[in-house]
Scaffold this motif. Structure first.
Motif, short mmCIF file in Angstrom:
data_model
loop_
_atom_site.label_atom_id
_atom_site.label_comp_id
_atom_site.label_asym_id
_atom_site.label_seq_id
_atom_site.Cartn_x
_atom_site.Cartn_y
_atom_site.Cartn_z
N LYS A 229 -0.65 37.00 38.32
CA LYS A 229 -0.81 35.69 38.96
C LYS A 229 -1.82 34.82 38.22
O LYS A 229 -1.71 33.59 38.22
CB LYS A 229 -1.23 35.87 40.42
N VAL A 230 -2.79 35.45 37.59
CA VAL A 230 -3.81 34.68 36.87
C VAL A 230 -3.30 34.22 35.50
O VAL A 230 -3.52 33.09 35.10
CB VAL A 230 -5.09 35.52 36.71
N HIS A 231 -2.58 35.10 34.79
CA HIS A 231 -2.25 34.82 33.39
C HIS A 231 -0.80 34.38 33.15
O HIS A 231 -0.52 33.73 32.14
CB HIS A 231 -2.54 36.07 32.53
N ASP A 232 0.13 34.72 34.03
CA ASP A 232 1.53 34.33 33.83
C ASP A 232 1.81 32.97 34.45
O ASP A 232 1.27 32.64 35.52
CB ASP A 232 2.48 35.37 34.45
N ALA A 233 2.64 32.18 33.79
CA ALA A 233 3.04 30.89 34.36
C ALA A 233 3.89 31.12 35.61
O ALA A 233 4.69 32.05 35.66
CB ALA A 233 3.84 30.08 33.33
N PRO A 234 3.71 30.29 36.66
CA PRO A 234 4.52 30.45 37.87
C PRO A 234 6.01 30.33 37.56
O PRO A 234 6.42 29.52 36.72
CB PRO A 234 4.04 29.31 38.77
N VAL A 235 6.81 31.13 38.24
CA VAL A 235 8.26 31.13 38.02
C VAL A 235 8.91 30.15 38.98
O VAL A 235 8.70 30.23 40.20
CB VAL A 235 8.84 32.54 38.25
N PRO A 236 9.71 29.19 38.49
CA PRO A 236 10.38 28.25 39.39
C PRO A 236 11.53 28.93 40.13
O PRO A 236 12.14 29.87 39.60
CB PRO A 236 10.89 27.15 38.44
#
Length: 440
Positions: A229-236
């Motif tokens: 959650k900190v390092h990965d881009a949010p998934v649409p």
């Protein structure tokens, strides 16, 4: 005093009647499962006969202080005065815990509804708009929910969403272990920090789960989930579902931004979701043709047609006004400004221009945002603006730290070195000229 948990939900009376009775009034009927493992029970008010729900909180070392803190928080939540927020009835101490007694809202939890599959985008937007409205009212009075999951949302028989109260929100400060990992914000998992931004992250996960069927990250090891959650881009949502509007995608991703400061407010989310609810075309009731058997013709007195003509004229005027209003709205005399805070300057400019607005930008230092990220916009998202009106963006130029001073070479070559080289060259040239005869 016994510290054992009351026996609930199995029909066996292994605990005494006194242990089953909370605050001398509320009798436990069944324990309710929660993804976070929090102790929540369904109970019955022995005085009124009404069903209630009880959240049990750890009273800590000073139960009297904790009890008063929770009661103060409950009074603050009550000032939010939202009909979509389940009201708290009582707060009592029970066997080393604080029991928060709330009304039971009849209906189906969102968790149960999602077992039948994802919801349509319009329905998800309606539920999200109602939930964000509750959050906006809570945040306005300095309160927050703190542990929003599909178990905390009940859909009643009319399809309206209701938000159940939260023990975490009553306690404030930290989320502890009371938040389901899948819906917890990064700061809740890494720092146990709680507050309004964490509610907005949970709202983003809810918007994703409603149209996909599951959250983007499942409930599993907290350290691994926190890292992602900190390092990965949010998934649409569009990465896992079809027919997802761009605006729904954008809002969901913005709400799940790992940076709390970059998430839209609950009021901005409410305004954006209102525009994504079920279109009017889908709510239109089609006319029904009724066939009536012809009756024998009988002589009747002739009536004036003028009342019918007048009624038809009035209806025609009303229809014309509605059409004119719709055309004006479609022509873009007043358009809703999209929220672009948190986007890159390129993305924000494209979004606004595609929506029919002009854009101006200015740069300002910002220690919380990377360079090129929009930190402010005027007017704010959700406001209406004339077609081709101008939206002013403030773009982060990075931290305010000054650049290091330029390095200056304080030891240039000395004059003797230059003279020696020149002399050597001159000597060589002179020798060459003397010893080589000119060409014939």
């Amino acid at each position: 005093m016994s510290t054992e948990e009351p026996t609930i939900g199995d029909g066996r009376e292994t605990a005494s009647a006194a242990e089953q009775l909370v605050g001398g009034r509320y009798r436990i009927v069944q324990r309710l499962d929660r993804p976070s493992g929090a102790y929540v029970a369904a109970a019955r008010d022995e005085t009124t006969g009404q069903p209630v729900t009880i959240d049990f909180l750890d009273a800590g070392a000073d139960s009297a202080t904790t009890l008063e803190a929770v009661r103060s928080a409950v009074r603050r939540v009550a000032t939010a005065s939202s009909p979509a927020l389940a009201s708290t009835i009582d707060v009592v101490e029970h066997q080393g815990t604080i029991a928060v007694v709330s009304e039971t809202v009849p209906g189906t939890t969102l968790t149960t509804a999602l077992r039948d599959g994802p919801l349509a985008v319009g329905q998800a937007a309606t539920i999200g708009r109602e939930v964000s409205g509750v959050l906006a009212r809570l945040h306005a009075v300095g309160a927050h929910h703190g542990a929003l999951t599909p178990d905390d949302i009940v859909i009643d028989a009319q399809g309206d969403a209701h938000v159940l109260g939260s023990a975490v929100g009553y306690l404030g400060g930290t989320a502890g272990g009371l938040t389901a990992t899948a819906y917890a914000a990064p700061e809740q998992l890494t720092e146990h920090a709680d507050g309004a931004p964490a509610d907005l992250y949970a709202l983003g996960v809810l918007l994703y789960a409603m149209v996909v069927g599951t959250p983007p990250i499942a409930n599993w090891d907290e350290s691994v989930v926190a890292e992602r959650k900190v390092h990965d881009a949010p998934v649409p949502p569009s990465a896992a579902a079809t027919l997802i509007p761009k605006e729904y995608d954008q809002l969901t991703v913005q709400l799940m931004d790992p940076r709390p400061i970059a998430r839209p407010s609950a009021a901005e989310a409410e305004a954006a979701l209102r525009r994504l609810e079920v279109p009017a075309l889908e709510r239109t009731v089609k006319p029904t043709t009724v066939f009536v058997e012809a009756l024998p013709e009988t002589p009747v007195a002739r009536r004036s047609i003028w009342p019918a003509v007048a009624l038809a004229t009035v209806l025609g005027i009303i229809v014309a006004l509605v059409i004119v209003w719709a055309v004006q709205d479609d022509n873009g005399e007043k358009k809703v400004v999209p929220t672009v805070v948190g986007q890159t300057q390129t993305q924000a400019t494209a979004t606004l221009r595609n929506s029919g607005f002009d854009v101006t930008t200015s740069a300002a230092p910002n220690n919380a945002l990377a360079p090129g990220i929009v930190s402010e916009q005027s007017p704010l998202g959700g406001n209406r603006l004339d077609n081709h009106g101008t939206v002013a963006l403030t773009v982060s130029s990075g931290p305010t730290t000054a650049p290091p001073p330029a390095i200056i070479n304080l030891n240039p070559p000395g004059p003797s070195e230059s003279t020696t080289t020149t002399t050597s060259t001159t000597t060589t040239t002179t020798t060459t000229t003397t010893t080589t005869p000119p060409a014939t």
